[in-house]
Design an enzyme around this catalytic site. Structure first.
Site, PDB file in Angstrom:
ATOM      1  CE  LYS A 185      -4.203  -2.291   0.329  1.00 25.61           C
ATOM      2  NZ  LYS A 185      -4.079  -3.553   1.262  1.00 25.61           N
TER       3      LYS A 185
HETATM    4  C1  LIG Z   1      -4.704  -4.581   0.760  1.00 21.72           C
HETATM    5  C2  LIG Z   1      -3.232  -6.298   1.194  1.00 21.72           C
HETATM    6  C3  LIG Z   1      -4.245  -7.350   0.232  1.00 21.72           C
HETATM    7  C4  LIG Z   1      -5.445  -7.455  -0.528  1.00 21.72           C
HETATM    8  O1  LIG Z   1      -4.839  -5.783  -2.056  1.00 21.72           O
HETATM    9  P1  LIG Z   1      -6.276  -5.394  -3.100  1.00 21.72           P
HETATM   10  O2  LIG Z   1      -5.863  -4.069  -3.641  1.00 21.72           O
HETATM   11  O3  LIG Z   1      -7.439  -5.157  -2.138  1.00 21.72           O
HETATM   12  O4  LIG Z   1      -6.656  -6.724  -4.035  1.00 21.72           O
HETATM   13  C5  LIG Z   1      -3.610  -8.238  -0.192  1.00 21.72           C
HETATM   14  N1  LIG Z   1      -2.020  -8.353   0.620  1.00 21.72           N
HETATM   15  C6  LIG Z   1      -1.598  -7.353   1.392  1.00 21.72           C
HETATM   16  C7  LIG Z   1      -0.977  -7.789   2.423  1.00 21.72           C
HETATM   17  C8  LIG Z   1      -2.908  -6.298   1.367  1.00 21.72           C
HETATM   18  O5  LIG Z   1      -2.282  -5.884   2.551  1.00 21.72           O
END
Ligand SMILES: *Cc1c(COP(=O)(O)O)cnc(C)c1O
Length: 463
Positions: A112
């Site tokens: 993120k």
């Molecule tokens: C947010 C997240 C996901 C999922 O990502 P999306 O964009 O919501 O599909 C997978 N793994 C981790 C560690 C995350 O923080």
């Protein structure tokens, strides 16, 4: 570049407006009016450029004339200077066919950060021009919250209210949010699941009592700028592995369908992608939708991969729009049906459109654990449980042996130490950049899971 809503009614926006907006006023999500293509030669010319320059080139057509090329480069250089690896998103080889794309070298140890470090700077940039203030309201299954708070803590024109489901995020995740002491950061733990929290955030965006007083912004992946920033690392990985002359497959641990939708965008822009493998845990609405056309929400089962414990996948609407003929009116009707009945069938056009690029696999807890153990014992790599779900799907997928398969490593193993230790016997340590996380004091409020409590808390505490 103009942005239009997937439900066809909201007015179109430019890049600065779409960055500050959340959900479109008709309940839809913003998407570019058309996909800007790169030529094969333009993609070849991206080989070997630093990550921040690659980011600027991939983002430029989406930004349009909202930023000068120099200003955009200035922002990407600043956003990616906070990563602890010079390559920003390095690739690690596991075996002859499989690679891991490490997206966790940012400040809060999950992918993120790649988007949110950029988004924080974009907020500042676009608010600075017209002296506005933005109140961000977000829901997190753990990683968005910490990455967003890190990206906006201390900014003058931005305030953030972050909802997390009480007791359903890991301790590292919670502490990364609740130990940030800045006057513009407000943490809220609610009784309920991530889906409950996300539904409340959607109501806030549509609540006139709130929007009359506050300008509400989004850091969830309903925000277009986030997805845009994630397109970059698909290019980075493919270029490392012989693209664009060679097609690459990606396996993506998926919850809200944001990360993997960015792969779809890369493909639409001309990057040769052989396949996108959607990897889910037992909360498998996306696997059912892609394999059987059945998009119906069940109840959320907590797993070792909490960031994927999701039953309603917001960004899937963007895919349905794009592969289903870009018919906003028809999609609005389909989504209204889903909102009421929590179930819908994909149309044939949507199913066929998705099937040309996407496949899907579901991993239960045993398979997740087995993938973690395999990576450690056979390749010496510790993976977090989300990444392990991606690797399981990558190894199950029947991909031509000449095609490299890249699994996106979405979190650092130290973010989920209990699950990693259970599967491998090794307890991964936090990297030095997280500092004294466990010594710092936490600050958050607990609220019951009712909408009115959350709304009143936000109205009562917004500056
Ligand atoms: C947010 C997240 C996901 C999922 O990502 P999306 O964009 O919501 O599909 C997978 N793994 C981790 C560690 C995350 O923080």
């Amino acid at each position: 570049m103009k942005y239009i809503s997937t439900r066809g009614q909201a007015q179109s926006l430019d890049f600065a407006q779409v960055t500050l907006a959340g959900l479109a006023s008709d309940g839809g999500l913003y998407v570019p009016e058309e996909w800007p293509p790169f030529t094969f030669g333009e993609i070849q010319d991206m080989r070997g450029v630093p990550y921040s320059e690659l980011a600027a080139r991939v983002m430029e057509p989406f930004v349009g004339d909202c930023l000068t090329p120099e200003r955009l480069r200035d922002l990407t250089a600043r956003a990616y200077s906070r990563f602890s690896h010079r390559a920003v998103t390095p690739l690690v080889q596991l075996d002859e066919q499989h690679w891991i794309l490490e997206l966790f070298h940012g400040p809060t140890l999950a992918f993120k950060d790649v988007a949110l470090q950029m988004l924080g700077l974009l907020f500042e940039e676009f608010l600075g021009e017209n002296d506005g203030k933005l109140t961000i309201v977000g829901a997190t299954s753990g990683d968005t919250g910490s990455a967003a708070i890190d990206a906006v803590a201390g900014l003058e024109n931005v305030e953030i209210f972050m909802l997390h489901p009480k007791g359903r995020v890991s301790e590292v995740q919670r502490r990364q949010m609740t130990t940030v002491r800045a006057p513009n950061v407000h943490n809220i733990a609610i009784d309920g699941s991530f889906d409950d929290a996300q539904a409340m955030v959607k109501r806030i965006f549509a609540d006139d009592n709130v929007t009359a007083k506050l300008r509400i912004g989004a850091v969830n992946s309903i925000n277009w700028a986030r997805l845009m920033a994630q397109v970059v690392y698909y290019f980075a990985a493919a270029l490392q592995l012989g693209g664009p002359e060679r097609k690459i497959a990606f396996s993506v641990p998926t919850g809200n369908f944001g990360d993997v939708f960015a792969g779809h965008v890369a493909s639409r822009m001309g990057l040769p992608i052989k396949r996108l493998i959607v990897a889910t845990n037992v909360n498998d609405i996306l696997h059912r939708a892609l394999s059987q056309g059945d998009y119906s929400a069940g109840t959320v089962t907590p797993t070792a991969a909490p960031s994927m414990d999701i039953q309603v996948s917001s960004n899937f609407e963007r895919l349905l729009f794009d592969v289903g003929g870009r018919d906003g009116a028809a999609l609005a009707q389909q989504m209204r049906g889903f909102d009421m009945q929590k179930t819908m069938r994909l149309t044939n056009a949507q199913r066929e459109g998705a099937a040309s690029l996407f496949t899907s696999t579901r991993a239960d807890e045993d398979k997740t654990s087995h993938a973690m153990r395999w990576a450690y014992e056979e390749c010496g790599q510790l993976l977090d449980p989300h990444t392990a779900i991606g690797l399981h799907a990558a190894r199950e997928a029947d991909v031509d042996p000449e095609v490299p398969v890249v699994t996106l490593a979405t979190a650092h193993p130290a973010k989920f130490p209990d699950a990693v230790e259970r599967s491998t016997g090794i307890r991964p340590g936090l990297p030095a950049r997280t500092g004294d996380l466990f010594a710092r004091e936490e600050s958050y409020v607990e609220l019951p899971g009712t909408y009115e409590d959350v709304r009143d808390h936000i109205l009562g505490n917004a500056a």
